[in-house]
Scaffold this motif. Structure first.
Motif, PDB file in Angstrom:
ATOM      1  N   TYR A  67      52.731  38.495 171.028  1.00  0.00           N
ATOM      2  CA  TYR A  67      51.904  39.025 170.111  1.00  0.00           C
ATOM      3  C   TYR A  67      50.774  39.453 170.269  1.00  0.00           C
ATOM      4  O   TYR A  67      50.122  38.851 171.518  1.00  0.00           O
ATOM      5  CB  TYR A  67      52.120  37.689 168.726  1.00  0.00           C
ATOM      6  N   PRO A  68      50.105  40.569 170.442  1.00  0.00           N
ATOM      7  CA  PRO A  68      48.915  40.950 170.052  1.00  0.00           C
ATOM      8  C   PRO A  68      47.499  40.754 169.669  1.00  0.00           C
ATOM      9  O   PRO A  68      46.436  40.610 170.804  1.00  0.00           O
ATOM     10  CB  PRO A  68      49.347  42.874 169.776  1.00  0.00           C
ATOM     11  N   ASP A  69      48.091  39.506 168.958  1.00  0.00           N
ATOM     12  CA  ASP A  69      46.389  39.320 168.030  1.00  0.00           C
ATOM     13  C   ASP A  69      46.217  38.479 167.535  1.00  0.00           C
ATOM     14  O   ASP A  69      46.743  38.012 166.328  1.00  0.00           O
ATOM     15  CB  ASP A  69      46.074  40.698 166.795  1.00  0.00           C
ATOM     16  N   PHE A  70      46.150  36.823 168.353  1.00  0.00           N
ATOM     17  CA  PHE A  70      46.332  35.750 167.655  1.00  0.00           C
ATOM     18  C   PHE A  70      45.151  34.780 168.273  1.00  0.00           C
ATOM     19  O   PHE A  70      44.984  34.933 169.827  1.00  0.00           O
ATOM     20  CB  PHE A  70      48.177  34.952 167.672  1.00  0.00           C
ATOM     21  N   GLU A  71      45.135  33.435 167.652  1.00  0.00           N
ATOM     22  CA  GLU A  71      44.626  32.407 168.150  1.00  0.00           C
ATOM     23  C   GLU A  71      45.434  31.056 167.435  1.00  0.00           C
ATOM     24  O   GLU A  71      46.214  31.499 167.031  1.00  0.00           O
ATOM     25  CB  GLU A  71      43.005  32.016 167.857  1.00  0.00           C
ATOM     26  N   ILE A  72      44.617  30.567 167.654  1.00  0.00           N
ATOM     27  CA  ILE A  72      45.837  28.772 168.287  1.00  0.00           C
ATOM     28  C   ILE A  72      44.707  27.743 167.829  1.00  0.00           C
ATOM     29  O   ILE A  72      43.130  27.509 168.334  1.00  0.00           O
ATOM     30  CB  ILE A  72      46.521  28.042 169.353  1.00  0.00           C
ATOM     31  N   VAL A  73      44.175  27.336 166.552  1.00  0.00           N
ATOM     32  CA  VAL A  73      43.877  26.565 166.283  1.00  0.00           C
ATOM     33  C   VAL A  73      44.084  25.124 166.507  1.00  0.00           C
ATOM     34  O   VAL A  73      45.583  24.355 165.505  1.00  0.00           O
ATOM     35  CB  VAL A  73      43.316  26.222 164.794  1.00  0.00           C
ATOM     36  N   LEU A  74      43.612  24.360 167.481  1.00  0.00           N
ATOM     37  CA  LEU A  74      44.602  23.060 167.407  1.00  0.00           C
ATOM     38  C   LEU A  74      43.112  22.056 167.187  1.00  0.00           C
ATOM     39  O   LEU A  74      42.317  21.752 167.037  1.00  0.00           O
ATOM     40  CB  LEU A  74      44.354  23.384 169.230  1.00  0.00           C
ATOM     41  N   ILE A  75      43.805  21.054 166.155  1.00  0.00           N
ATOM     42  CA  ILE A  75      43.491  19.996 164.869  1.00  0.00           C
ATOM     43  C   ILE A  75      43.681  18.440 166.173  1.00  0.00           C
ATOM     44  O   ILE A  75      44.287  18.317 165.457  1.00  0.00           O
ATOM     45  CB  ILE A  75      43.895  20.216 163.770  1.00  0.00           C
ATOM     46  N   ASP A  76      41.993  18.151 166.375  1.00  0.00           N
ATOM     47  CA  ASP A  76      43.023  16.894 166.554  1.00  0.00           C
ATOM     48  C   ASP A  76      42.427  15.582 165.701  1.00  0.00           C
ATOM     49  O   ASP A  76      41.228  15.741 165.244  1.00  0.00           O
ATOM     50  CB  ASP A  76      41.649  16.108 167.942  1.00  0.00           C
ATOM     51  N   ASP A  77      43.375  14.683 164.639  1.00  0.00           N
ATOM     52  CA  ASP A  77      43.033  13.999 164.137  1.00  0.00           C
ATOM     53  C   ASP A  77      42.725  12.544 164.679  1.00  0.00           C
ATOM     54  O   ASP A  77      43.306  11.769 164.080  1.00  0.00           O
ATOM     55  CB  ASP A  77      43.754  14.717 163.145  1.00  0.00           C
ATOM     56  N   ALA A  78      41.310  12.424 164.852  1.00  0.00           N
ATOM     57  CA  ALA A  78      41.088  11.239 165.739  1.00  0.00           C
ATOM     58  C   ALA A  78      41.995  10.731 166.039  1.00  0.00           C
ATOM     59  O   ALA A  78      41.862   9.472 165.851  1.00  0.00           O
ATOM     60  CB  ALA A  78      40.538  10.219 163.820  1.00  0.00           C
ATOM     61  N   SER A  79      42.266  11.249 167.169  1.00  0.00           N
ATOM     62  CA  SER A  79      43.463  10.901 167.908  1.00  0.00           C
ATOM     63  C   SER A  79      42.901   9.507 168.783  1.00  0.00           C
ATOM     64  O   SER A  79      41.797   9.676 169.438  1.00  0.00           O
ATOM     65  CB  SER A  79      44.512  11.424 168.894  1.00  0.00           C
ATOM     66  N   SER A  80      43.730   8.363 169.087  1.00  0.00           N
ATOM     67  CA  SER A  80      43.130   6.996 169.874  1.00  0.00           C
ATOM     68  C   SER A  80      44.122   7.319 171.683  1.00  0.00           C
ATOM     69  O   SER A  80      43.646   6.252 172.278  1.00  0.00           O
ATOM     70  CB  SER A  80      43.541   5.874 169.119  1.00  0.00           C
ATOM     71  N   ASP A  81      44.623   8.542 172.288  1.00  0.00           N
ATOM     72  CA  ASP A  81      45.359   8.351 173.235  1.00  0.00           C
ATOM     73  C   ASP A  81      44.565   9.766 173.750  1.00  0.00           C
ATOM     74  O   ASP A  81      43.557   9.711 173.281  1.00  0.00           O
ATOM     75  CB  ASP A  81      47.272   8.370 173.180  1.00  0.00           C
ATOM     76  N   ASN A  82      45.112  10.643 174.550  1.00  0.00           N
ATOM     77  CA  ASN A  82      44.161  11.713 175.263  1.00  0.00           C
ATOM     78  C   ASN A  82      45.250  12.906 174.805  1.00  0.00           C
ATOM     79  O   ASN A  82      44.749  14.322 174.904  1.00  0.00           O
ATOM     80  CB  ASN A  82      44.984  11.689 177.369  1.00  0.00           C
TER      81      ASN A  82
END
Length: 368
Positions: A67-82
């Motif tokens: 896809y020519p124009d996209f970003e990925i927003v990764l949200i870490d919701d206070a994870s306790s693992d890696n």
């Protein structure tokens, strides 16, 4: 008494046939969709909490979309693992990844809607495409397929989020049948101009739709429902469409233990009680008529009362249902399910009754 039960049974059969032919047929008989690529800027949003194994496998699949124009927003919701450490590594590896770190907040402790709100606000693109951390698209053209359904007026797109097949597992067949039936329902009602839900495993909308209803504020106290409760409030016949080309599908691993799936269903049913009254009524009518059909048919046949008529009505209802389910299953690449109908339907109906009764006496557990 039996004659009254027979009349009631005839009415129930009529209701069921009306649902399958008049409502669900709207999706079953819909024309095949075409993918017309568009260059709409897209933010793919993924919220994760303790999902290190899944994000390690699936984030690269998202990052490598055609896809020519996209970003990925990764949200870490206070994870306790890696999970956070993996997100940070992906942020360095891929230039189009944006990371949002969510810390536990006393007012919104463990609330996924709070985490998603932060991610949506951080997104730089005007069109948002959502999936879960444990989901993966079927192809590198997933973004293209989903975004192709946007138009000037259609700013909400409902997609299909299926579950992977597990060989020789009856539970898997019941789970996939339930997912198929749910999709047929929300696709059909959307096509009829009355959308009522979508699934966060595969959902897209323009950012302005989020702010038009003040985000999740009207149901923020309900831990679940970031997908279906939002759609129930924001969607209407004018702004909503559906995507059902195979390239638009996402899949995730299904539950393998009945107890885990049962717990998941309890959350879903508990969320549905917050739908608009009209949506609760139409869903309640379908599921109650589904149960009453099985119960009344069994009762009448056990007394052999007008058994030829009863068997004819049973056959007619199952023929209509099987026909619609079969066509819909073909569209959603779940063809094997139709060969297990109505066995999986009966198993699902009695599971739903069990879920409903259990929820009366105890509250389900929400976002982990």
């Amino acid at each position: 008494m039996l004659i009254l039960i027979l009349y009631f049974f005839i009415a129930i059969v009529a209701i069921q046939i009306a649902y399958y032919l008049s409502v669900f047929g709207k999706f079953a008989f819909a024309k095949a969709q075409k993918i017309t690529p568009k260059r709409i800027p897209i933010s793919v949003i993924v919220c994760a909490k303790n999902e290190e194994e899944n994000v390690a496998k699936f984030v690269p699949l998202l990052a490598e979309q055609n896809y020519p124009d996209f970003e990925i927003v990764l949200i870490d919701d206070a994870s306790s693992d890696n999970t956070l450490e993996l997100f940070e590594a992906f942020e360095k590896q891929y230039s189009n990844i944006r990371l949002v770190k969510v810390e536990n907040n006393e007012a919104f402790w463990g609330n996924k809607k709070y985490a998603l709100t932060l991610g949506i606000k951080a997104a730089k693109k005007e069109y948002l495409l959502f999936t879960d951390a444990d989901c993966h698209p079927t192809s590198k053209d997933w973004i293209t397929a989903m975004s192709s359904q946007f138009t000037l007026h259609k700013t909400i797109v409902l997609g299909y989020g299926g579950y992977e097949k597990i060989a020789n597992s009856f539970l898997n067949k019941v789970i996939r049948f339930e997912t198929l039936l749910t999709a047929v329902q929300y696709f059909s009602w959307a096509k009829l101009g009355h959308p009522y839900m979508g699934v966060g495993r595969n959902l897209a909308y323009k950012k302005e739709e989020f702010f038009n209803v003040n985000g999740f504020i009207n149901h923020i106290q309900v831990r679940s429902g970031d997908d279906d409760l939002f759609i129930n409030e924001a969607a209407n016949g004018s702004n909503t469409t559906v995507a059902y080309t195979p390239e638009s599908f996402t899949y995730s691993a299904p539950k393998t233990k009945y107890k885990d799936w049962f717990t998941q269903k309890r959350r879903h049913v508990a969320t549905a009680k917050h739908y608009k009254t009209t949506d609760q009524l139409q869903l309640g009518l379908f599921y109650s008529s589904q149960l009453l059909f099985i119960v009344l048919a069994t009762l009448l046949l056990s007394f052999q009362f007008q058994w030829i008529l009863v068997l004819s009505l049973v056959g007619l209802r199952y023929l209509c249902a099987w026909f619609i389910i079969g066509i819909s299953a073909g569209k959603l690449k779940e063809k094997d399910i139709k060969f297990w109908f109505p066995i999986v339907e009966i198993a699902l109906v009695f599971t739903q009754i069990n879920v409903f009764i259990t929820n009366i006496f105890s509250k389900p557990v929400n976002w982990k």
